[in-house]
Write a protein that holds these residues in place. Structure first.
Motif, PDB file in Angstrom:
ATOM      1  N   THR A  75       0.838  -1.199   0.000  1.00 19.89           N
ATOM      2  CA  THR A  75       0.000   0.000   0.000  1.00 19.89           C
ATOM      3  C   THR A  75       0.876   1.254   0.000  1.00 19.89           C
ATOM      4  O   THR A  75       2.087   1.185   0.205  1.00 19.89           O
ATOM      5  CB  THR A  75      -0.916   0.061   1.241  1.00 19.89           C
ATOM      6  N   VAL A  76       0.239   2.392  -0.201  1.00 17.36           N
ATOM      7  CA  VAL A  76       0.947   3.678  -0.170  1.00 17.36           C
ATOM      8  C   VAL A  76       1.015   4.254   1.245  1.00 17.36           C
ATOM      9  O   VAL A  76       1.689   5.257   1.472  1.00 17.36           O
ATOM     10  CB  VAL A  76       0.266   4.709  -1.090  1.00 17.36           C
ATOM     11  N   TRP A  77       0.333   3.626   2.196  1.00 19.89           N
ATOM     12  CA  TRP A  77       0.222   4.195   3.539  1.00 19.89           C
ATOM     13  C   TRP A  77       1.486   3.927   4.346  1.00 19.89           C
ATOM     14  O   TRP A  77       1.919   2.782   4.467  1.00 19.89           O
ATOM     15  CB  TRP A  77      -0.981   3.594   4.258  1.00 19.89           C
ATOM     16  N   PRO A  78       2.080   4.966   4.963  1.00 16.35           N
ATOM     17  CA  PRO A  78       3.294   4.751   5.769  1.00 16.35           C
ATOM     18  C   PRO A  78       2.985   4.011   7.061  1.00 16.35           C
ATOM     19  O   PRO A  78       1.849   4.014   7.551  1.00 16.35           O
ATOM     20  CB  PRO A  78       3.791   6.172   6.045  1.00 16.35           C
ATOM     21  N   LEU A  79       4.015   3.376   7.597  1.00 17.58           N
ATOM     22  CA  LEU A  79       3.878   2.663   8.860  1.00 17.58           C
ATOM     23  C   LEU A  79       3.377   3.624   9.942  1.00 17.58           C
ATOM     24  O   LEU A  79       3.858   4.750  10.048  1.00 17.58           O
ATOM     25  CB  LEU A  79       5.236   2.078   9.250  1.00 17.58           C
ATOM     26  N   GLY A  80       2.413   3.189  10.710  1.00 21.73           N
ATOM     27  CA  GLY A  80       1.822   4.030  11.748  1.00 21.73           C
ATOM     28  C   GLY A  80       0.499   4.654  11.349  1.00 21.73           C
ATOM     29  O   GLY A  80      -0.155   5.303  12.183  1.00 21.73           O
ATOM     30  N   SER A  81       0.070   4.459  10.097  1.00 22.13           N
ATOM     31  CA  SER A  81      -1.181   5.073   9.633  1.00 22.13           C
ATOM     32  C   SER A  81      -2.402   4.536  10.369  1.00 22.13           C
ATOM     33  O   SER A  81      -3.421   5.223  10.488  1.00 22.13           O
ATOM     34  CB  SER A  81      -1.353   4.850   8.131  1.00 22.13           C
ATOM     35  N   LEU A  82      -2.323   3.301  10.866  1.00 22.38           N
ATOM     36  CA  LEU A  82      -3.467   2.731  11.579  1.00 22.38           C
ATOM     37  C   LEU A  82      -3.822   3.540  12.830  1.00 22.38           C
ATOM     38  O   LEU A  82      -4.984   3.549  13.257  1.00 22.38           O
ATOM     39  CB  LEU A  82      -3.167   1.292  11.973  1.00 22.38           C
ATOM     40  N   ALA A  83      -2.850   4.203  13.411  1.00 26.96           N
ATOM     41  CA  ALA A  83      -3.130   4.983  14.618  1.00 26.96           C
ATOM     42  C   ALA A  83      -4.122   6.102  14.330  1.00 26.96           C
ATOM     43  O   ALA A  83      -5.004   6.395  15.150  1.00 26.96           O
ATOM     44  CB  ALA A  83      -1.825   5.554  15.172  1.00 26.96           C
ATOM     45  N   ALA A  84      -3.971   6.735  13.181  1.00 28.55           N
ATOM     46  CA  ALA A  84      -4.873   7.831  12.812  1.00 28.55           C
ATOM     47  C   ALA A  84      -6.076   7.357  12.012  1.00 28.55           C
ATOM     48  O   ALA A  84      -7.102   8.038  11.969  1.00 28.55           O
ATOM     49  CB  ALA A  84      -4.109   8.886  12.007  1.00 28.55           C
TER      50      ALA A  84
END
Length: 364
Positions: A75-84
């Motif tokens: 995916t394009v989402w950086p690590l840590g995106s799940l937090a937000a």
């Protein structure tokens, strides 16, 4: 098919972050995808290593390859995106980074194949670098698609659930300028200003677009110089090109490589070129017609067709002549954006359509 099981599997994949550029995160995601596939399909995948990246392949039966089902878990989402952007479902809308592009599509593919009465001739290929332009997986995708009756791409559906029957080709360039540094206050005339040269080049590049033909040529990321009081000695601009047909892709490529410096003593380097060939409408005509018939037979709404600007691995399968239909994945929207989402009500009908279309092509 069981909606609860579908949703649980999507949650498992979305909850394991997988940015394309993070090898450790991708390795974790690869194991989650492999384990899920083994559980649903009753077979472990082959791990295909290419330049340090691991792609997953399931081949069913010993006969000729007939249908390629294709997807990616990066995916394009950086690590840590799940937090937000935590995984969650509210009012029939599922959210979470990478849910529509394209982790829900992977789950749909697995469940559709798992329910087939006969899987012989089906290949499921899940890659891990599609968001980067498939640098290590392109040859694998093309080799698996060669000779197949159909390549079914489980990327997200277009607006309203439409299937993607046409995609623009993609070219990517970096234009580097080499000038000469000088003190900006004491003797700027002795320098060759890379920023000024880049300004000339950006205007020339943007002029290559042809809106009437749907060709976009977009200068994007630009850098130049090393300090505020120095004539820049070097600079670079990235260029994104989208075209509807092969002739336009060649026209723009020729023009890009024909760029010449404007300032005396400046030099240019033109790097890059076509990345994905166009997926032209002719590649999907027959498959889209079959999808309409399958939907009717299943009592599902007749799917619409859409032409889109984004590229996918379907561009590669279409480019080698394999009939290709894209956008068979989840219905939703907001790919790569804060509002990325999947409509839960569309999951079971989509899985049924994919299963029906695979069966139809296996019988062809």
């Amino acid at each position: 098919m069981d909606l609860t099981a579908l949703l649980g599997d999507i949650e498992a994949l979305v909850s394991c972050e997988s940015p394309s550029s993070d090898p450790a995160a991708l390795a974790r995601s690869t194991e989650v995808v492999a384990a899920l596939g083994e559980r649903r399909l009753g077979a472990a995948p082959e791990r295909v290593a290419v330049d340090g990246r691991i792609h997953l392949r399931w081949r069913f039966g010993n006969g000729p390859r007939r249908v390629l089902v294709l997807g990616h878990h990066d995916t394009v989402w950086p690590l840590g995106s799940l937090a937000a952007h935590p995984y969650g479902i509210s009012d029939g809308v599922l959210r979470g980074p990478g849910c529509v592009d394209m982790k829900a599509g992977l789950v749909l593919a697995m469940h559709a194949i798992a329910g087939l009465p006969d899987r012989s001739g089906v290949t499921l290929l899940i890659t891990c670098d599609e968001e980067l332009g498939s640098p290590t997986s392109r040859e694998l995708v093309e080799s698996e698609a060669a000779g197949c009756a159909a390549a079914l791409v489980l990327e997200a559906a277009a607006t309203g659930g439409a299937l993607k029957t046409q995609r623009k080709g993609v070219s990517r360039y970096r234009v580097r300028v080499h000038g000469r540094a000088a003190h900006a206050g004491l003797e700027p005339e002795r320098g060759v200003n890379a920023t000024v040269e880049l300004a000339h080049q950006v205007l020339a590049i943007a002029a290559l677009a042809d809106p009437a033909r749907g060709t976009t040529v977009t200068p994007t990321l630009l850098t130049a110089g090393a300090s505020e009081n120095t004539v820049p000695a070097a600079g670079e601009v990235a260029v994104d090109v989208r075209v509807g047909d092969a002739a336009e892709q060649q026209r723009v490529d020729t023009a890009m490589h024909a760029l010449r410096p404007v300032l005396p003593d400046a030099t240019l380097e033109i790097l890059g070129g076509p990345n994905r060939p166009p997926m032209e409408a002719s590649a999907s005509t027959s498959l889209f017609a079959r999808a309409v018939e399958v939907a009717r037979d299943l009592g599902l709404p007749e799917p619409a067709a859409a032409s889109v600007g984004g590229g996918s691995d379907g561009n590669f399968t279409a480019g080698i002549g394999t009939p290709t239909l894209d956008g068979l994945g989840a219905v939703g929207g907001g790919a790569h954006a804060d509002d990325e989402h999947v409509l839960v009500a569309g999951l079971l009908p989509r899985a049924a359509l994919v299963a029906g279309l695979i069966t139809d092509r296996l019988r062809a």
